[in-house]
Design a protein around this motif. Structure first.
Motif, mmCIF file in Angstrom:
data_model
loop_
_atom_site.group_PDB
_atom_site.id
_atom_site.type_symbol
_atom_site.label_atom_id
_atom_site.label_comp_id
_atom_site.label_asym_id
_atom_site.label_seq_id
_atom_site.Cartn_x
_atom_site.Cartn_y
_atom_site.Cartn_z
ATOM 1 N N TYR A 7 32.357 37.216 32.704
ATOM 2 C CA TYR A 7 31.277 38.335 32.460
ATOM 3 C C TYR A 7 30.763 38.981 33.700
ATOM 4 C CZ TYR A 7 31.808 37.397 27.584
ATOM 5 O OH TYR A 7 32.114 37.378 26.136
ATOM 6 N N GLY A 8 30.905 38.365 35.086
ATOM 7 C CA GLY A 8 30.519 38.944 36.216
ATOM 8 C C GLY A 8 29.323 38.297 36.724
ATOM 9 N N ASN A 9 28.492 37.723 35.792
ATOM 10 C CA ASN A 9 27.209 37.202 36.056
ATOM 11 C C ASN A 9 27.041 35.745 36.902
ATOM 12 O OD1 ASN A 9 27.924 36.047 33.804
ATOM 13 N ND2 ASN A 9 26.083 36.333 33.029
ATOM 14 N N GLU A 10 28.290 35.348 36.784
ATOM 15 C CA GLU A 10 28.492 33.901 37.536
ATOM 16 C C GLU A 10 29.748 33.487 37.423
ATOM 17 O OE1 GLU A 10 26.888 30.526 35.174
ATOM 18 O OE2 GLU A 10 27.109 31.581 33.394
ATOM 19 N N PRO A 11 30.291 32.886 38.418
ATOM 20 C CA PRO A 11 31.759 32.407 38.522
ATOM 21 C C PRO A 11 32.624 31.541 37.668
ATOM 22 C CG PRO A 11 30.591 31.160 40.319
ATOM 23 C CD PRO A 11 29.592 31.842 39.664
ATOM 24 N N ARG A 12 32.417 32.128 36.259
ATOM 25 C CA ARG A 12 33.164 30.913 35.379
ATOM 26 C C ARG A 12 33.807 31.736 34.293
ATOM 27 N NH1 ARG A 12 29.668 29.904 30.866
ATOM 28 N NH2 ARG A 12 30.665 28.177 30.388
ATOM 29 N N LEU A 13 34.554 31.055 33.589
ATOM 30 C CA LEU A 13 35.477 31.834 32.420
ATOM 31 C C LEU A 13 34.839 31.415 31.079
ATOM 32 C CD1 LEU A 13 39.088 31.636 33.949
ATOM 33 C CD2 LEU A 13 37.478 33.711 33.908
ATOM 34 N N VAL A 14 34.604 32.259 30.219
ATOM 35 C CA VAL A 14 34.397 31.795 28.926
ATOM 36 C C VAL A 14 35.640 32.265 27.732
ATOM 37 C CG1 VAL A 14 32.698 32.135 27.025
ATOM 38 C CG2 VAL A 14 32.016 32.037 29.316
ATOM 39 N N VAL A 15 36.188 31.255 27.189
ATOM 40 C CA VAL A 15 37.289 31.284 26.205
ATOM 41 C C VAL A 15 36.528 31.905 24.630
ATOM 42 C CG1 VAL A 15 39.152 30.328 25.034
ATOM 43 C CG2 VAL A 15 38.934 29.943 27.283
ATOM 44 N N GLU A 16 37.101 32.959 24.608
ATOM 45 C CA GLU A 16 36.614 33.585 23.076
ATOM 46 C C GLU A 16 37.737 34.351 22.176
ATOM 47 O OE1 GLU A 16 34.499 37.619 23.752
ATOM 48 O OE2 GLU A 16 33.555 36.336 25.137
ATOM 49 N N ASP A 17 37.422 34.633 21.062
ATOM 50 C CA ASP A 17 38.439 35.320 20.342
ATOM 51 C C ASP A 17 38.317 36.879 20.609
ATOM 52 O OD1 ASP A 17 39.719 33.146 19.115
ATOM 53 O OD2 ASP A 17 38.016 33.049 17.792
ATOM 54 N N ILE A 18 39.247 37.561 20.920
ATOM 55 C CA ILE A 18 39.273 38.939 20.844
ATOM 56 C C ILE A 18 40.519 39.583 20.346
ATOM 57 C CG2 ILE A 18 38.195 38.972 23.230
ATOM 58 C CD1 ILE A 18 40.783 39.854 24.419
ATOM 59 N N PRO A 19 40.501 40.995 19.867
ATOM 60 C CA PRO A 19 41.730 41.530 19.196
ATOM 61 C C PRO A 19 42.902 41.259 19.958
ATOM 62 C CG PRO A 19 39.534 43.098 18.783
ATOM 63 C CD PRO A 19 39.384 41.958 19.944
ATOM 64 N N VAL A 20 43.954 41.257 19.309
ATOM 65 C CA VAL A 20 45.357 41.479 19.962
ATOM 66 C C VAL A 20 45.555 42.642 20.398
ATOM 67 C CG1 VAL A 20 47.743 41.190 19.695
ATOM 68 C CG2 VAL A 20 46.286 39.637 18.620
ATOM 69 N N LEU A 45 36.071 36.109 40.706
ATOM 70 C CA LEU A 45 35.093 35.189 40.052
ATOM 71 C C LEU A 45 33.937 34.984 40.835
ATOM 72 C CD1 LEU A 45 37.452 32.393 38.573
ATOM 73 C CD2 LEU A 45 36.221 34.357 37.059
ATOM 74 N N ARG A 46 34.088 34.890 42.089
ATOM 75 C CA ARG A 46 33.230 34.833 43.108
ATOM 76 C C ARG A 46 32.496 35.907 43.625
ATOM 77 N NH1 ARG A 46 35.999 30.277 47.248
ATOM 78 N NH2 ARG A 46 35.274 28.264 46.497
ATOM 79 N N SER A 47 32.798 37.176 43.029
ATOM 80 C CA SER A 47 32.202 38.544 43.341
ATOM 81 C C SER A 47 32.690 38.683 45.088
ATOM 82 C CB SER A 47 30.967 38.589 42.887
ATOM 83 O OG SER A 47 30.639 38.387 41.713
ATOM 84 N N GLU A 48 33.954 37.998 45.405
ATOM 85 C CA GLU A 48 34.324 38.375 46.868
ATOM 86 C C GLU A 48 35.239 39.432 46.937
ATOM 87 O OE1 GLU A 48 33.928 33.526 48.342
ATOM 88 O OE2 GLU A 48 35.822 34.649 47.762
ATOM 89 N N VAL A 49 35.695 39.883 45.744
ATOM 90 C CA VAL A 49 36.402 41.146 45.586
ATOM 91 C C VAL A 49 35.849 41.968 44.487
ATOM 92 C CG1 VAL A 49 38.703 42.101 45.067
ATOM 93 C CG2 VAL A 49 38.424 40.080 46.689
ATOM 94 N N LYS A 50 35.585 43.285 44.882
ATOM 95 C CA LYS A 50 34.877 43.929 43.872
ATOM 96 C C LYS A 50 35.815 44.348 42.531
ATOM 97 C CE LYS A 50 32.034 48.340 43.154
ATOM 98 N NZ LYS A 50 31.661 49.628 43.939
ATOM 99 N N PHE A 51 35.203 44.121 41.276
ATOM 100 C CA PHE A 51 36.114 44.186 40.239
ATOM 101 C C PHE A 51 35.433 44.658 39.165
ATOM 102 C CE2 PHE A 51 39.316 43.500 36.727
ATOM 103 C CZ PHE A 51 40.241 44.396 36.907
ATOM 104 N N PRO A 52 35.373 45.396 38.217
ATOM 105 C CA PRO A 52 34.597 45.714 36.895
ATOM 106 C C PRO A 52 34.555 44.360 36.075
ATOM 107 C CG PRO A 52 36.377 47.042 36.856
ATOM 108 C CD PRO A 52 36.592 46.376 38.096
#
Length: 365
Positions: A7-20, A45-52
């Motif tokens: 999500y860009g606000n902290e260095p973590r991943l959240v597993v969720e359901d999204i459309p195929v 994840l650490r925002s050391e490389v810019k990515f949307p």
């Protein structure tokens, strides 16, 4: 499907359901088998490389073709395939001259904006919010990949292990090409992580006589010794430059591969070069990182500093698969940890803590 979302606000991943996702013309939908855990994702994840963000990361992917878009003729539904992290468009000025590792559309659309080459992403959250794609967005049960970047895997090759061909091995092979490696060269690999481990294995397979691995972890050094490193140097406990010169008769190495992406390891790679030596910089550093070099030594000792981002997908991925099929290289020996998708965040936290030796992968089933 399930996907690990950043999500860009902290260095973590959240597993969720999204459309195929749905492939468009010239694209392929894969049911992902495995995805490698790469340090480049960690930079995002650490925002050391810019990515949307929000985004789905993951760029070392193997899987099975689930659906093909119009105009796809190189693979069919049911084929087992592997992909490279550089997804060549095939028609920009660099691709047409054979320099796919510099593909303009890949950098302009995917690495800057998180899209495929029509300027749109194939991923979205359940509420319709677009999700940026880092390469194909492989930390998910399904992903969409341009057909130019899917390569059939021989039946005798395990599909999970070859996922790391797409970045770890692909980057290592590109680095060896960039170096113009000769069998008589003495080489050093500075940082023995996933890419460094693959460089060691490939150099050993090529018959390079002296391969010196430099790292601060005895565990990682022990692992690369099993992959073909002839000597190991722990730069935390000894003077790396002095030890490398001792191992090379007082001279240094012809080629030093820097495989982490930090000013300290860049400096080490330069310090251990013999006159006329080549430093091949492979590791991705945080944006804005700089290294220093003695310009007088650069000129007088005729040193070269070469950047290497990856290999050429349409020629080098088939070559890698042939090497795996022939048991010339063994990606399964580099993989030391396996995680389910539900534990994707823990995998990257372990990577951030420096706990992963070689490469970890996320397995989808």
């Amino acid at each position: 499907m399930q996907a690990a979302v950043f999500y860009g606000n902290e260095p973590r991943l959240v597993v969720e359901d999204i459309p195929v996702p749905v492939p468009q013309r010239g694209e392929v939908l894969l049911r992902v088998t495995a995805c490698g855990v790469c340090h480049t994702d960690l930079h995002v994840l650490r925002s050391e490389v810019k990515f949307p963000a929000p985004a789905v990361l993951g760029h070392e992917v193997s899987g099975v073709v689930e659906q093909v878009g119009d105009g796809v003729g190189n693979v069919a539904v049911g084929d087992s395939v592997v992909c490279s992290f550089i997804m060549p468009c095939g028609d920009c000025r660099h691709c047409v001259r054979g320099a796919e590792d510099l593909c303009e559309k890949f950098f302009a659309h995917n690495r800057l904006n998180g899209t495929l080459y029509d300027g749109t992403t194939r991923l979205a959250r359940a509420d319709g919010t677009p999700l940026a794609m880092y390469s194909m967005g492989g930390l998910a049960e399904y992903c969409v990949v341009p057909a130019s970047d899917v390569f059939p895997v021989p039946a005798e090759v395990g599909l999970e292990a070859v996922s790391i061909l797409g970045c770890s091995s692909f980057t290592a092979l590109g680095a060896l090409h960039t170096a113009g490696l000769g069998l008589g060269d003495r080489i050093a690999v500075v940082a023995a992580g996933g890419v460094g481990s693959s460089i060691v294995q490939f150099a050993a397979a090529a018959g390079v006589s002296q391969i010196i691995a430099v790292d601060i972890s005895d565990e990682k050094l022990s692992a690369v010794a099993k992959l073909g490193a002839t000597h190991t140097v722990n730069s935390r406990t000894e003077d790396a430059a002095a030890r490398v010169r001792e191992l090379t008769g007082g001279y240094g190495v012809e080629v030093a591969f820097e495989a982490l992406g930090s000013p300290a390891t860049f400096a080490t790679a330069l310090d251990i070069l013999d006159d006329g030596g080549r430093a091949v910089v492979v590791g991705i550093a945080p944006a804005g990182s700089t290294g220093t070099i003695d310009l007088a030594r650069l000129v007088r000792r005729k040193l070269q500093v070469l950047g290497s981002y990856g290999a050429k997908a349409r020629t080098d991925m088939p070559a890698l698969l042939r090497m795996v099929a022939a048991n010339t290289v063994r990606p399964q020996e580099v993989i030391t940890r396996r995680y389910p998708l539900a534990e994707a965040d823990e995998a990257y936290q372990a990577l951030a803590r420096g706990e992963i030796v070689g490469r970890a992968i996320i397995e989808m089933s």
